[in-house]
Design an enzyme around this catalytic site. Structure first.
Site, PDB file in Angstrom:
ATOM      1  N   THR A 128       0.821  -1.219   0.000  1.00 63.99           N
ATOM      2  CA  THR A 128       0.000   0.000   0.000  1.00 63.99           C
ATOM      3  C   THR A 128       0.854   1.268   0.000  1.00 63.99           C
ATOM      4  OG1 THR A 128      -1.482   1.301   1.416  1.00 63.99           O
ATOM      5  CG2 THR A 128      -0.124  -0.291   2.527  1.00 63.99           C
ATOM      6  N   ASP A 129       0.295   2.329  -0.548  1.00 62.31           N
ATOM      7  CA  ASP A 129       1.012   3.613  -0.518  1.00 62.31           C
ATOM      8  C   ASP A 129       1.086   4.188   0.893  1.00 62.31           C
ATOM      9  OD1 ASP A 129      -1.632   4.409  -0.180  1.00 62.31           O
ATOM     10  OD2 ASP A 129      -1.675   5.782  -1.887  1.00 62.31           O
ATOM     11  N   GLU A 130       0.300   3.622   1.826  1.00 60.63           N
ATOM     12  CA  GLU A 130       0.305   4.164   3.192  1.00 60.63           C
ATOM     13  C   GLU A 130       1.637   3.944   3.895  1.00 60.63           C
ATOM     14  OE1 GLU A 130      -3.108   3.626   5.606  1.00 60.63           O
ATOM     15  OE2 GLU A 130      -4.489   3.887   3.931  1.00 60.63           O
ATOM     16  N   TYR A 153      -1.910  -0.042  11.111  1.00 61.07           N
ATOM     17  CA  TYR A 153      -2.090  -0.799   9.858  1.00 61.07           C
ATOM     18  C   TYR A 153      -0.905  -0.587   8.924  1.00 61.07           C
ATOM     19  CZ  TYR A 153      -3.270  -1.236   4.944  1.00 61.07           C
ATOM     20  OH  TYR A 153      -3.202  -1.509   3.609  1.00 61.07           O
ATOM     21  N   LYS A 157       1.985  -3.285   7.379  1.00 61.50           N
ATOM     22  CA  LYS A 157       2.299  -3.516   5.958  1.00 61.50           C
ATOM     23  C   LYS A 157       3.771  -3.210   5.682  1.00 61.50           C
ATOM     24  CE  LYS A 157      -0.113  -4.648   2.998  1.00 61.50           C
ATOM     25  NZ  LYS A 157      -0.379  -6.043   2.534  1.00 61.50           N
TER      26      LYS A 157
HETATM   27  O1  DAU Z   1      -4.055   4.121   0.331  1.00 62.70           O
HETATM   28  C1  DAU Z   1      -4.290   2.739   0.261  1.00 62.70           C
HETATM   29  C2  DAU Z   1      -5.127   2.351   1.454  1.00 62.70           C
HETATM   30  O2  DAU Z   1      -6.421   2.875   1.221  1.00 62.70           O
HETATM   31  C3  DAU Z   1      -5.172   0.853   1.715  1.00 62.70           C
HETATM   32  O3  DAU Z   1      -3.906   0.383   2.036  1.00 62.70           O
HETATM   33  C4  DAU Z   1      -6.123   0.580   2.879  1.00 62.70           C
HETATM   34  O4  DAU Z   1      -6.223  -0.802   3.110  1.00 62.70           O
HETATM   35  C5  DAU Z   1      -7.479   1.154   2.570  1.00 62.70           C
HETATM   36  O5  DAU Z   1      -8.328   0.962   3.661  1.00 62.70           O
HETATM   37  C6  DAU Z   1      -7.365   2.635   2.247  1.00 62.70           C
HETATM   38  O6  DAU Z   1      -7.015   3.390   3.435  1.00 62.70           O
HETATM   39  P1  DAU Z   1      -7.755   4.739   3.828  1.00 62.70           P
HETATM   40  O7  DAU Z   1      -7.657   4.931   5.280  1.00 62.70           O
HETATM   41  O8  DAU Z   1      -7.334   5.860   2.940  1.00 62.70           O
HETATM   42  O9  DAU Z   1      -9.266   4.324   3.393  1.00 62.70           O
HETATM   43  P2  DAU Z   1     -10.675   4.572   4.098  1.00 62.70           P
HETATM   44  O10 DAU Z   1     -11.728   4.148   3.123  1.00 62.70           O
HETATM   45  O11 DAU Z   1     -10.739   4.028   5.463  1.00 62.70           O
HETATM   46  O12 DAU Z   1     -10.706   6.162   4.210  1.00 62.70           O
HETATM   47  C7  DAU Z   1     -10.600   6.981   3.079  1.00 62.70           C
HETATM   48  C8  DAU Z   1     -10.642   8.415   3.538  1.00 62.70           C
HETATM   49  O13 DAU Z   1     -11.945   8.698   4.057  1.00 62.70           O
HETATM   50  C9  DAU Z   1      -9.683   8.730   4.673  1.00 62.70           C
HETATM   51  O14 DAU Z   1      -9.218  10.062   4.525  1.00 62.70           O
HETATM   52  C10 DAU Z   1     -10.554   8.632   5.925  1.00 62.70           C
HETATM   53  C11 DAU Z   1     -11.905   9.089   5.428  1.00 62.70           C
HETATM   54  N1  DAU Z   1     -13.078   8.469   6.074  1.00 62.70           N
HETATM   55  C12 DAU Z   1     -13.100   7.113   6.175  1.00 62.70           C
HETATM   56  C13 DAU Z   1     -14.168   6.475   6.751  1.00 62.70           C
HETATM   57  C14 DAU Z   1     -14.213   4.975   6.888  1.00 62.70           C
HETATM   58  C15 DAU Z   1     -14.126   9.247   6.511  1.00 62.70           C
HETATM   59  O15 DAU Z   1     -14.117  10.494   6.387  1.00 62.70           O
HETATM   60  N2  DAU Z   1     -15.188   8.614   7.093  1.00 62.70           N
HETATM   61  C16 DAU Z   1     -15.255   7.264   7.233  1.00 62.70           C
HETATM   62  O16 DAU Z   1     -16.268   6.771   7.789  1.00 62.70           O
END
Ligand code: DAU
Length: 353
Positions: A128-130, A153, A157
């Site tokens: 992942t880019d994270e 997380y 990774k």
């Molecule tokens: O960048 C790659 C990564 O993208 C992967 O390695 C991860 O497995 C994947 O979960 C994802 O990580 P993020 O933390 O960026 O994805 P998430 O969908 O959890 O969140 C995307 C963005 O939205 C982040 O800035 C947090 C925000 N968010 C997330 C959730 C779940 C919200 O504002 N509200 C939410 O309820």
């Protein structure tokens, strides 16, 4: 490399893994695919129902930490794609032990088995880019950059990536690491932002937007990711890392508005809630190394989002049962208090500061 290969896909009942298995079986009529999946909460066997009877496909339920099971499967394959991982940042903030087990120890078990099986000609670690950490405005992570993971997380990774590198340097294992941006598309668990927001909007429930909603992600359509992995397995070089980004950067608030528009739902469903701890503001990768191999994404931000939204609209059979199961408790713990104290979107006032 893949044409008549025997391929082990770990985590194949997850989001990207299931899309990749469907992609492989469609593109490679002579390939054999074994899917090793633990069937955690994030797995969905329904994702692969279309290939269940396909003689080229075999499902094995099990854990990548199980060395004996892994050894048995490793003896039978030429190529490994490791998708198996705990992946949700918010869950890693609540409990990180399972992330260390699967993403660090599990990766180690796979690598250690692969190095003892010379039949394995390629090991692709889907990362992942994270792992690069938060990018300041205008910065782009290159593959050679130091890792700076900021969530449990991302740290797990990064631990997996470090081992891949060690197994290449020490044993010459033909490993390639890929680091992709945020994927969207069919079959993603509803805990992640896009499917959570899409399905919440369809249910007329609030969209919990963290902080000021101005965080930036690069939205990669999962099918573009699958094509990149396929190309990297075929043409990439062992010991190398490849970033996979679509250059579809967008702020979360803009994404939320766009999906509400696609669903013809009101902006008043947006709720600003307490931010994620240690929230990375922006991710951005430089994927010129991959593009030099001949890859380019086929989906821009809106096309990726629209396809995703339409899939969830057509496939409520896939996601509705998740809301009725243990996810309800998770949702309550994650969002209950936050939504109760959240602020609704104000079209006049814009986003909260
Ligand atoms: O960048 C790659 C990564 O993208 C992967 O390695 C991860 O497995 C994947 O979960 C994802 O990580 P993020 O933390 O960026 O994805 P998430 O969908 O959890 O969140 C995307 C963005 O939205 C982040 O800035 C947090 C925000 N968010 C997330 C959730 C779940 C919200 O504002 N509200 C939410 O309820």
């Amino acid at each position: 490399m893949l044409d008549d290969a025997r391929i082990l896909v770990t985590g194949g009942c997850g989001f990207i893994g299931s899309n990749f298995i469907l992609h492989l079986l469609e593109r490679y009529p002579n390939a054999q695919v074994v899917n090793l999946d633990k069937l955690t909460y994030a797995s969905n066997q329904g994702s692969l129902r279309d290939v269940e009877g396909d003689p080229r496909y075999r499902f094995v339920q099990g854990d990548i930490c199980d060395g004996e099971l892994v050894d048995g499967l490793m003896a039978e394959v030429d190529v490994v794609f490791n998708f198996a991982a705990e992946t949700h940042v918010d869950r890693s903030l609540m409990e990180a032990g399972s992330f260390i087990m699967t993403d660090v120890l599990g990766t180690h078990v796979l690598l250690d088995s692969a190095r003892r099986h010379p039949n394995v000609k390629r090991f692709v670690q889907v990362s992942t880019d994270e792992v690069y950490g938060e990018m300041s405005p205008g910065a782009w992570a290159k593959e050679s950059d130091p890792l700076h993971p900021r969530s449990p997380y991302a740290a797990s990774k990064a631990g997996g990536d470090a081992q891949c590198n060690a197994f290449f340097e020490t044993y010459g294992l033909p490993v390639i690491i890929t680091r992709a941006a945020n994927n969207i598309g069919p079959r993603q668990h509803i805990e992640k932002m896009v499917p959570l927001f899409v399905t919440s909007a369809m249910r007329d429930e609030p969209l919990p937007l963290y902080g000021d909603g101005r965080q930036v992600r690069d939205w990669l359509y999962v099918e573009d990711h699958c094509r990149a992995l396929e190309l990297i397995a075929r043409e990439g070089e062992s010991g190398e890392v490849y970033n996979i980004g679509a250059d579809n950067h967008e702020e979360n608030i803009r994404l939320a508005k766009a999906l509400l528009q696609l669903l013809e739902k009101p902006l008043s469903l947006i709720r600003f809630v307490e931010d994620r701890k240690g929230h990375d503001r922006r991710y951005a990768v430089d994927s010129s190394k991959l593009r030099a191999l001949g890859w380019a994404p086929r989906h821009d931000f809106l096309s990726a989002l629209e396809r995703t939204v339409r899939w969830y609209q057509k496939n409520s059979w896939w996601w509705e049962p998740i809301y009725a199961g243990p996810f309800r408790d998770y949702y309550q713990r994650q969002y209950g208090d936050r939504l109760a104290s959240g602020a609704p979107y104000d079209p006049e006032g814009g986003t909260p500061q």
